[in-house]
Scaffold this motif. Sequence first.
Motif, PDB file in Angstrom:
ATOM      1  N   GLU A   1       0.865  -1.474  -0.132  1.00 36.37           N
ATOM      2  CA  GLU A   1       0.153  -0.027  -0.092  1.00 36.37           C
ATOM      3  C   GLU A   1       0.781   1.754  -0.229  1.00 36.37           C
ATOM      4  O   GLU A   1       2.260   1.698   0.841  1.00 36.37           O
ATOM      5  CB  GLU A   1      -0.911  -0.078   1.021  1.00 36.37           C
ATOM      6  CG  GLU A   1      -2.159  -0.679   1.594  1.00 36.37           C
ATOM      7  CD  GLU A   1      -3.348  -0.641   2.837  1.00 36.37           C
ATOM      8  OE1 GLU A   1      -4.016  -1.226   2.822  1.00 36.37           O
ATOM      9  OE2 GLU A   1      -2.756  -0.222   3.627  1.00 36.37           O
TER      10      GLU A   1
ATOM     11  N   ARG B   1      -7.149   6.046   2.111  1.00 37.85           N
ATOM     12  CA  ARG B   1      -8.220   5.278   2.035  1.00 37.85           C
ATOM     13  C   ARG B   1      -6.175   3.987   2.170  1.00 37.85           C
ATOM     14  O   ARG B   1      -5.606   4.437   1.196  1.00 37.85           O
ATOM     15  CB  ARG B   1      -8.666   4.812   0.758  1.00 37.85           C
ATOM     16  CG  ARG B   1     -10.014   5.949   0.895  1.00 37.85           C
ATOM     17  CD  ARG B   1     -11.139   5.659  -0.488  1.00 37.85           C
ATOM     18  NE  ARG B   1     -11.961   6.331  -0.345  1.00 37.85           N
ATOM     19  CZ  ARG B   1     -12.853   6.322  -1.621  1.00 37.85           C
ATOM     20  NH1 ARG B   1     -12.357   5.890  -2.732  1.00 37.85           N
ATOM     21  NH2 ARG B   1     -13.756   6.996  -1.856  1.00 37.85           N
TER      22      ARG B   1
ATOM     23  N   ALA C   1      -5.792  -0.182   4.213  1.00 39.85           N
ATOM     24  CA  ALA C   1      -5.825  -1.177   5.015  1.00 39.85           C
ATOM     25  C   ALA C   1      -5.093  -0.951   6.559  1.00 39.85           C
ATOM     26  O   ALA C   1      -4.862  -0.656   7.961  1.00 39.85           O
ATOM     27  CB  ALA C   1      -5.629  -2.198   5.051  1.00 39.85           C
TER      28      ALA C   1
ATOM     29  N   PRO D   1      -1.838  -1.999   8.216  1.00 37.57           N
ATOM     30  CA  PRO D   1      -1.642  -2.691   9.189  1.00 37.57           C
ATOM     31  C   PRO D   1      -0.826  -2.083  10.316  1.00 37.57           C
ATOM     32  O   PRO D   1      -0.899  -3.386  11.359  1.00 37.57           O
ATOM     33  CB  PRO D   1      -1.636  -4.188   8.366  1.00 37.57           C
ATOM     34  CG  PRO D   1      -0.861  -3.775   7.168  1.00 37.57           C
ATOM     35  CD  PRO D   1      -1.559  -2.333   6.687  1.00 37.57           C
TER      36      PRO D   1
END
Length: 219
Positions: A35, A67, A69, A71
């Motif tokens: 990402e 935007r 995730a 992690p």
Amino acid sequence: MQLSGGAGDSAGQAVAGHRFTPGDVVVRREVLRGEVWFGCPTICVEDSADLLALYLPPGAEFGFPERGAFPCGRHPWQVAGHTAWSGHGKLMLQRPGEAHSVDVFWTGPGRDFAGWYFNLQDPFRRTPIGVDTLDHELDLWWPAGADRYVWKDVEMFAQRLVEGRYPGMAAAIRAEGDRIAALLDAGKRWWDEGWAGWRPDPTWPLPALPAGWAAVPVH
């Protein structure tokens, strides 16, 4: 000006079939676990088979994707509220395929040379708008006038491993740091020390992140 002894390979070939020219805006993104995590606009100083030199000027904006995730959490500079680069700016000297850059810093009202910063990172990968990499936290710093370098952020690097930021990469990152330290201990200089006296072109405007910078596919 070039680094001594090229290390060019396929990792240094331009995705879009061209190299950047001096003065071009080059978006340097950090990609974490697939990402886009961070981005900033830099200015191309040199782009050759053996060297990519990028300048991050004072006031250059920091970009953080909305935007994802994430992690391992948001980028630390975003968490700390940092929005732009400050100081005199820094010059980043990178050879294709190598897992570090040699960064040049200056200090004080006279813009005196401050030292060499060996920034461990992913080998840069070209995109149509710039380059992708990932800072590895662990670094070495050789202040101007000092007899020897010092290690930086050793404890922070260990913490990042606990956070899962560099899965399967810990040994390789440490090995790159040890390799750089061994070269420095042996008196090797693989970069042109003349960069210490480099100055940016005063006509360069402050670069900005282009629209959609975070949406450009990760390679």
